[in-house]
Write an enzyme that holds these catalytic residues in place. Structure first.
Site, mmCIF file in Angstrom:
data_model
loop_
_atom_site.group_PDB
_atom_site.id
_atom_site.type_symbol
_atom_site.label_atom_id
_atom_site.label_comp_id
_atom_site.label_asym_id
_atom_site.label_seq_id
_atom_site.Cartn_x
_atom_site.Cartn_y
_atom_site.Cartn_z
ATOM 1 N N LYS A 1 0.856 -1.188 0.000
ATOM 2 C CA LYS A 1 0.000 0.000 0.000
ATOM 3 C C LYS A 1 0.891 1.236 0.000
ATOM 4 O O LYS A 1 1.730 1.411 0.895
ATOM 5 C CB LYS A 1 -0.884 -0.050 1.244
HETATM 6 C C1 E4P Z 1 -8.239 2.170 3.578
HETATM 7 O O1 E4P Z 1 -7.547 1.258 3.215
HETATM 8 C C2 E4P Z 1 -8.132 2.818 4.885
HETATM 9 O O2 E4P Z 1 -7.517 1.934 5.774
HETATM 10 C C3 E4P Z 1 -9.456 3.149 5.501
HETATM 11 O O3 E4P Z 1 -10.552 2.733 4.729
HETATM 12 C C4 E4P Z 1 -9.556 4.498 6.103
HETATM 13 O O4 E4P Z 1 -10.823 4.647 6.681
HETATM 14 P P1 E4P Z 1 -11.168 5.734 7.781
HETATM 15 O O5 E4P Z 1 -11.518 6.987 7.081
HETATM 16 O O6 E4P Z 1 -12.352 5.134 8.495
HETATM 17 O O7 E4P Z 1 -9.963 5.875 8.661
#
Ligand code: E4P
Length: 219
Positions: free
Chosen positions: A87
């Site tokens: 990522k």
């Molecule tokens: C995506 O991979 C992120 O980990 C995640 O969806 C972020 O979500 P949040 O806005 O609830 O922190």
């Protein structure tokens, strides 16, 4: 549509896996910190533990923000397990790194996508997934679902194989809306996924069926 769970909590990952509908996991540094996972050795062990639970698609986020460091960290993460998807944040060096990883057979998830232009660049670089954060856009009174719709249109116009991974999902209605818009994947907390199970008419209907069955059986 693929279902990923957005957590680093092993119990929740196991619960979703046991449900039989899980296609992968997304983590991020905040989710790892929430579970108290710090230090390289612990982080590595945790990713390995997640890979042992699920069949594929474990997004592991780099901390590095410069090209050489992203490449080194991403290679080390990818070497942990073939299920790992590296990522990478949507920054200039991140896009360059995604191109490198793509050319070298390493799967990537370009994270922190908040505009269609960012998604287009990540697709050009060959990202396996782009992660538009729809909940965080909704939080600032911007239509997160409209972004999913725009990215779907652009990717379909040019046949980009990059998959749209709708992230920052807040509840079951987000999941259904993403399915209607043609997102390839959603990643959501366990609570949003299990909320899909629920309908009051299902509960009352089942209670009636069981009561009628008991009455007819003389119980
Ligand atoms: C995506 O991979 C992120 O980990 C995640 O969806 C972020 O979500 P949040 O806005 O609830 O922190």
């Amino acid at each position: 549509m693929k279902f990923f769970i957005d957590t680093a909590n092993l119990d929740q990952i196991k619960e979703a896996q046991d449900l039989g509908i899980l296609d992968g996991v997304t983590t991020n540094p905040s989710l790892m910190a929430k579970e108290g996972i710090t230090g390289e050795a612990n982080v590595t062990a945790h990713y390995k533990a997640i890979c042992d639970i699920v069949d594929d698609n474990v997004s592991a986020e780099v901390i590095a923000t410069t090209y050489d460091e992203i490449i080194a960290e991403g290679k080390a993460l990818a070497a942990l397990n073939p299920k790992i998807v590296v990522k990478v944040p949507m920054i200039k060096d991140g896009i360059k790194a995604i191109k490198y990883f793509t050319d070298n057979g390493i799967k990537t998830n370009c994270t922190l996508i908040f505009s269609a232009g960012q998604a287009l660049l990540a697709a050009k670089a060959g990202a396996t997934y782009v992660s538009p954060f729809l909940g965080r856009l909704d939080d600032i009174s911007t239509d997160g679902l409209a972004l999913i719709e725009d990215i779907r249109l652009i990717f379909d116009n040019y046949g980009y194989p990059t998959q749209i991974l709708a992230a920052s999902i807040r509840g079951p209605l987000h999941i259904v809306a993403c399915a209607k818009l043609g997102a390839d994947v959603i990643t959501a907390p366990l609570s949003a996924i299990t909320a899909l199970l629920k309908h009051p008419l299902t509960d009352s209907g089942l209670a009636t069926f069981l009561a009628d069955h008991a009455k007819a059986s003389g119980k």
